[in-house]
Design a protein around this motif. Structure first.
Motif, PDB file in Angstrom:
ATOM      1  N   UNK A   1      -7.226  10.610  37.823  1.00  0.00           N
ATOM      2  CA  UNK A   1      -7.646  10.747  36.426  1.00  0.00           C
ATOM      3  C   UNK A   1      -9.125  11.089  36.357  1.00  0.00           C
ATOM      4  N   UNK A   2      -9.920  10.413  37.174  1.00  0.00           N
ATOM      5  CA  UNK A   2     -11.361  10.668  37.235  1.00  0.00           C
ATOM      6  C   UNK A   2     -11.643  12.111  37.641  1.00  0.00           C
ATOM      7  N   UNK A   3     -10.893  12.613  38.621  1.00  0.00           N
ATOM      8  CA  UNK A   3     -11.064  13.998  39.068  1.00  0.00           C
ATOM      9  C   UNK A   3     -10.687  14.978  37.966  1.00  0.00           C
ATOM     10  N   UNK A   4      -9.614  14.695  37.251  1.00  0.00           N
ATOM     11  CA  UNK A   4      -9.175  15.593  36.193  1.00  0.00           C
ATOM     12  C   UNK A   4     -10.110  15.632  35.002  1.00  0.00           C
ATOM     13  N   UNK A   5     -10.737  14.507  34.706  1.00  0.00           N
ATOM     14  CA  UNK A   5     -11.590  14.430  33.514  1.00  0.00           C
ATOM     15  C   UNK A   5     -13.041  14.792  33.793  1.00  0.00           C
ATOM     16  N   UNK A   6     -13.505  14.653  35.042  1.00  0.00           N
ATOM     17  CA  UNK A   6     -14.915  14.903  35.354  1.00  0.00           C
ATOM     18  C   UNK A   6     -15.136  16.046  36.335  1.00  0.00           C
ATOM     19  N   UNK A   7     -14.114  16.385  37.132  1.00  0.00           N
ATOM     20  CA  UNK A   7     -14.220  17.393  38.194  1.00  0.00           C
ATOM     21  C   UNK A   7     -15.225  16.994  39.275  1.00  0.00           C
ATOM     22  N   UNK A   8     -15.546  15.705  39.381  1.00  0.00           N
ATOM     23  CA  UNK A   8     -16.483  15.244  40.405  1.00  0.00           C
ATOM     24  C   UNK A   8     -15.801  15.052  41.750  1.00  0.00           C
TER      25      UNK A   8
END
Length: 229
Positions: A42-49
């Motif tokens: 979820x973090x990757x999908x929302x921030x692309x970090x």
């Protein structure tokens, strides 16, 4: 371990946090490995970090490596470890009998599908080693289950995070709410099913404890007998 702490670990340590939590859970320590995978995706999908392909690869490797470690722990010294430390990781006589029953009835499918079930995800590899499951069968089921689980959960959670980034945080809140409800319902269903499995395991193996455990630590037999009275 709270969701806030998991998110903090992922934001701070990235792939290392994902690997550590999943590998340790697979090794037999009850940690939120699956939650870490979902949170990281979820973090990757929302921030692309973070990169979602890397997350899936790291999660797959952690699951496979951790499960292999759990398998060899169970195979080499499982009885003594359970007798001495089982209560610390919540591995009691009932779970041992259920594991013995499942491996006797279903074999390798327990390792594959166990990756998707909370209780079995933590203990299936250790129980596979304890119950002397052939290494080749274990390795194949373990690798397949780890890859399918990691890729499937990562892709679904990443899509949720991406939707949140484009449509707003409401999508995330709704998605997390649905996930929470499904998790609670799944836990209740699993609890009822576990009770049935315990009855079947008791009927198939009426003797007390597990052969590997009673040989390693006779005191466990006396404790178990006391519980059955």
């Amino acid at each position: 371990m709270t969701s806030g702490l998991i998110t903090h670990l992922i934001a701070t340590y990235g792939y290392f946090a994902v690997f550590a939590l999943i590998a340790l859970e697979s090794l037999g320590i009850p940690l939120p490995g699956e939650t870490a995978l979902i949170a990281a995706s979820v973090y990757a999908g929302s921030t692309r970090h973070l990169d979602i392909v890397a997350i899936a690869a790291v999660a797959s490797a952690a699951a496979i490596i951790g499960d292999n470690g759990g398998y060899w722990l169970g195979r080499r010294g499982g009885g003594a470890l359970v007798a001495r430390y089982g209560h610390i990781v919540r591995l009691d006589r009932r779970k041992l009998k259920v594991g013995r029953y499942l491996f006797a009835r279903h074999g390798g499918s327990v390792v594959f599908f166990g990756r998707f079930i909370s209780v079995l995800r933590t203990y299936s590899a250790f129980l596979a080693g304890l119950n002397r499951m052939p290494l080749v069968r274990f390795a194949a089921a373990n690798a397949a289950g780890g890859v399918v689980w990691a890729a499937g959960y990562a892709a679904a959670a990443y899509a949720l995070g991406s939707a949140a980034a484009s449509l707003g945080s409401l999508v995330t809140l709704v998605g997390l709410g649905v996930t929470t409800v499904l998790t609670v319902v799944g836990a209740l269903v699993l609890r009822r099913h576990m009770a049935r499995l315990e009855e079947r395991a008791e009927a198939m193996f009426p003797e007390v404890g597990h052969p590997e455990v009673t040989v390693a630590e006779p005191r466990l037999t006396r404790d178990a007998v006391g519980q059955c009275r």
